[in-house]
Design an enzyme around this catalytic site. Structure first.
Site, PDB file in Angstrom:
ATOM      1  N   LYS A 173       0.863  -1.308   0.081  1.00 33.62           N
ATOM      2  CA  LYS A 173       0.007   0.030  -0.173  1.00 33.62           C
ATOM      3  C   LYS A 173       0.998   1.166  -0.022  1.00 33.62           C
ATOM      4  O   LYS A 173       1.410   1.636   1.206  1.00 33.62           O
ATOM      5  CB  LYS A 173      -0.940   0.010   1.263  1.00 33.62           C
ATOM      6  CG  LYS A 173      -2.321   0.802   1.057  1.00 33.62           C
ATOM      7  CD  LYS A 173      -2.137   2.240   0.713  1.00 33.62           C
ATOM      8  CE  LYS A 173      -1.590   3.232   2.087  1.00 33.62           C
ATOM      9  NZ  LYS A 173      -1.511   4.425   1.609  1.00 33.62           N
ATOM     10  N   GLU A 176      -0.440   7.539  -0.793  1.00 34.86           N
ATOM     11  CA  GLU A 176      -1.512   8.128  -1.685  1.00 34.86           C
ATOM     12  C   GLU A 176      -1.049   9.319  -2.452  1.00 34.86           C
ATOM     13  O   GLU A 176      -1.645   9.598  -3.310  1.00 34.86           O
ATOM     14  CB  GLU A 176      -2.819   8.169  -0.901  1.00 34.86           C
ATOM     15  CG  GLU A 176      -2.919   9.152   0.014  1.00 34.86           C
ATOM     16  CD  GLU A 176      -2.158   8.959   1.354  1.00 34.86           C
ATOM     17  OE1 GLU A 176      -1.383   7.845   1.351  1.00 34.86           O
ATOM     18  OE2 GLU A 176      -2.697   9.175   2.385  1.00 34.86           O
ATOM     19  N   SER A 226       5.551   8.471   9.399  1.00 31.11           N
ATOM     20  CA  SER A 226       5.819   9.272  10.651  1.00 31.11           C
ATOM     21  C   SER A 226       5.497   8.634  11.968  1.00 31.11           C
ATOM     22  O   SER A 226       4.920   7.469  12.065  1.00 31.11           O
ATOM     23  CB  SER A 226       4.620  10.392  10.558  1.00 31.11           C
ATOM     24  OG  SER A 226       3.228   9.993  10.670  1.00 31.11           O
ATOM     25  N   CYS A 281      14.359  11.360   5.837  1.00 28.17           N
ATOM     26  CA  CYS A 281      14.404  10.938   7.195  1.00 28.17           C
ATOM     27  C   CYS A 281      15.609  10.952   7.749  1.00 28.17           C
ATOM     28  O   CYS A 281      15.905  10.775   8.927  1.00 28.17           O
ATOM     29  CB  CYS A 281      13.562   9.392   7.355  1.00 28.17           C
ATOM     30  SG  CYS A 281      14.953   8.263   6.424  1.00 28.17           S
ATOM     31  N   GLU A 381       9.478  17.279  14.083  1.00 27.90           N
ATOM     32  CA  GLU A 381      10.084  17.062  12.969  1.00 27.90           C
ATOM     33  C   GLU A 381       9.318  17.927  11.734  1.00 27.90           C
ATOM     34  O   GLU A 381       8.338  17.959  11.562  1.00 27.90           O
ATOM     35  CB  GLU A 381       9.757  15.351  12.641  1.00 27.90           C
ATOM     36  CG  GLU A 381      10.622  15.105  11.196  1.00 27.90           C
ATOM     37  CD  GLU A 381       9.992  13.950  10.620  1.00 27.90           C
ATOM     38  OE1 GLU A 381       8.931  13.441  10.988  1.00 27.90           O
ATOM     39  OE2 GLU A 381      11.039  13.171  10.191  1.00 27.90           O
TER      40      GLU A 381
END
Ligand code: NAD
Length: 496
Positions: A173, A176, A226, A281, A381
């Site tokens: 998945k 999106e 996240s 990241c 962050e």
């Protein structure tokens, strides 16, 4: 309008979904495609097709599975440029950075080509008289992967090639926000000869993820994204008795010692902090200048100020827009909070646009000094092109700061002193450490080893740890008798 297809049981098909999510070009926010929110039935079909495919795929010889990866690696290399173009359009990354995103994924596929030796077990002869023990590595079943927007080639490739090379089947998945790249990866996987159902791709958001975390036929879940979502996924998947590895957010510090090579530091910090619009990241978001190194701060700010973002297909663009208007809004809110909470804004990119692309999600490079650990720009962050600069009096003070931070993805130290570097690498509570290297992302024969709030789980991505994550160990203890067992029944637990 282009509809992003699902891949179920070897067939790319449009979803019956009633809800769709716009996929946009972040440089101008034009809609380039629509991703469906796959229906419950489609998700069940994807899982069922992976379950059926597992029955045959698990018995395909490991050498043949490795050859699929070899063909896949060759196709990815052949199509690296066209994948990178698609990637650049939907993420806004510069073309060179998009090529890098694909390349770092190809390197993981190269690791998957080594699966025959990586899956070898252990043997010991004569563990008791006439008894041998040996172990095999066997696949788990259906595995699932949920991936973030910021590396739409590399991160899906962290997951499905290794899982499938181990003999598992997979349901992916992808984010999106940029699903076109992962679909292109899936097309090439099919072209490389992947049997139907071995890889399935569904699209959507939170609702489409839930069944992957709860369905009894999914055995392991890999997630990158996240912190709050990673924690939710880890808790839900493990509560449903699945294996889970969740890679989450970060706040990466670099420590600059006064004995470091100044040119090397300044050149490296520019790209490591604002490159890819800070949406990595492993980006350096905090620079800790120790003692006299603080004199270099104005020059660093000048160099970062000179960096110019722009559209992906212009050679001079140093980085692109952030992924969405919502992401831009979040970064601008944090820049504003830095000003309100007393940090010194040395470079302000909050009012920035690119001619001809006024609707894009642009943020200019931004640098704050005098940042403290109380400020939101330090605690949160930012995931934007914003560098926070802090001061420390000594290496010990810098270490305390870094170790008190709840994240532990990556860190680096710039120094010419071996003893300082050794102390830092040994004492820092962060999983990936660079010494005179700003962004220490290991190559795939090692593992990607974030710590603390940057990772929930125990076995990390790629390297030997991924092979263990995607497999079970079976240990066999055997005795082949030449004669009858002497004596009567053995009533103890001993082998001999
Ligand atoms: P995100 O957490 O918003 O989304 C990641 C994935 O989770 C997407 O596929 C999304 O559809 C899905 N998702 C979102 N909300 C969900 C929910 N409530 N329940 C279930 N699924 C949900 O992350 P993002 O914005 O796409 O990516 C950026 C984040 O990823 C940053 O925090 C970054 O640090 C992190 N990241 C970490 C690593 C690492 O290795 N540690 C690598 C890359 C990115």
């Amino acid at each position: 309008m282009k509809h992003v297809p699902l891949l179920i049981n070897g067939e790319f098909k449009n979803s019956d979904a009633t809800q769709h999510i716009d996929v946009t070009n972040p440089a101008n926010n034009e809609v380039i495609a629509q991703a469906p929110c796959a229906t419950e039935d489609e998700i069940s079909q994807a899982i069922a097709s992976a379950k059926t495919a597992f029955e045959t795929w698990k018995d395909v010889p490991v050498t043949e599975r490795a050859r699929l990866m070899m063909r896949y690696q060759a196709l990815l290399k052949e199509h690296q440029k066209d994948i990178a173009e698609t990637l650049a359009q939907e993420t806004g990354k510069t073309f060179d950075d998009a090529m890098g995103d694909v390349w770092r994924g190809i390197e993981v596929v190269e690791q998957a080509m080594n699966v025959p030796s990586l899956m070898m077990g252990e043997t010991a002869e004569n563990v008791a008289r006439g008894i041998d023990t040996y172990s095999y590595t066997q696949p788990l079943g259906v595995c699932a992967g949920i991936t973030p927007f910021n590396f739409p080639a590399m991160i899906p490739l962290w997951m499905f090639p290794l899982a499938i090379a181990c003999g598992n089947t997979f349901v992916l998945k992808p984010s999106e926000q940029d699903p076109l790249t992962p679909v292109r990866l899936a097309e090439l996987f099919k072209e490389a000869g992947a049997p139907d159902g071995v890889l399935n791709v569904i699209h959507g958001g939170k609702e489409q993820v839930e069944p992957l975390l709860t369905h009894p036929d999914i055995k392991a879940v890999s997630f990158v994204g996240s912190v709050p979502v990673g924690q939710h996924i880890y808790r839900t998947a493990t509560a449903h008795m699945k294996r889970a590895q969740c890679f989450a957010g970060a706040k990466n510090h670099t420590v600059i010692m006064p004995d470091a090579n100044k040119e090397h530091v300044l050149n490296n910090l520019v790209g490591a902090s604002v490159g890819a619009a800070g949406q990595r990241c492993m980006a350096i978001s905090v620079a800790v200048f120790v003692g006299e190194a603080q004199q270099w701060i104005p020059e660093l700010a000048e160099r970062i100020k000179a960096v110019k973002p722009g559209p992906w297909d212009q050679k001079e663009s140093a980085y692109g827009p952030v992924i969405s208007p919502q992401a831009k809004e979040r970064v601008l809110r944090l820049i504003d909070s830095g000003k309100q909470q007393g940090a010194t804004c040395l470079v302000d990119g909050s009012d920035f646009t690119v001619e001809g692309y006024e609707n894009g999600n642009w943020i200019g490079p931004t640098v704050f000094s005098d940042v403290t650990d109380e400020m939101d720009i330090y605690k949160e962050e930012i995931f934007g092109p914003v560098l926070s600069i802090m001061n420390a009096d000594s290496l010990d003070d810098a270490l305390t700061l870094v170790n008190n931070n709840p994240y532990g993805n990556g860190t680096s130290i710039f120094t010419s002193n071996g003893a300082a570097a050794r102390k830092y690498q040994h004492e820092v509570t962060v999983g990936q450490v660079g010494i005179n290297i700003p962004i220490p992302v290991p190559l795939p024969f090692f593992s990607f080893t974030g710590w603390k709030n940057s990772f929930f789980g125990d076995l990390h991505a790629y390297g030997k740890q991924a092979i263990r994550f995607y497999s079970e160990t079976k240990t066999i203890t055997s005795r082949w008798l030449e004669d009858d067992i002497p004596g009567g029944p053995n009533m103890t637990i001993s082998l001999g």
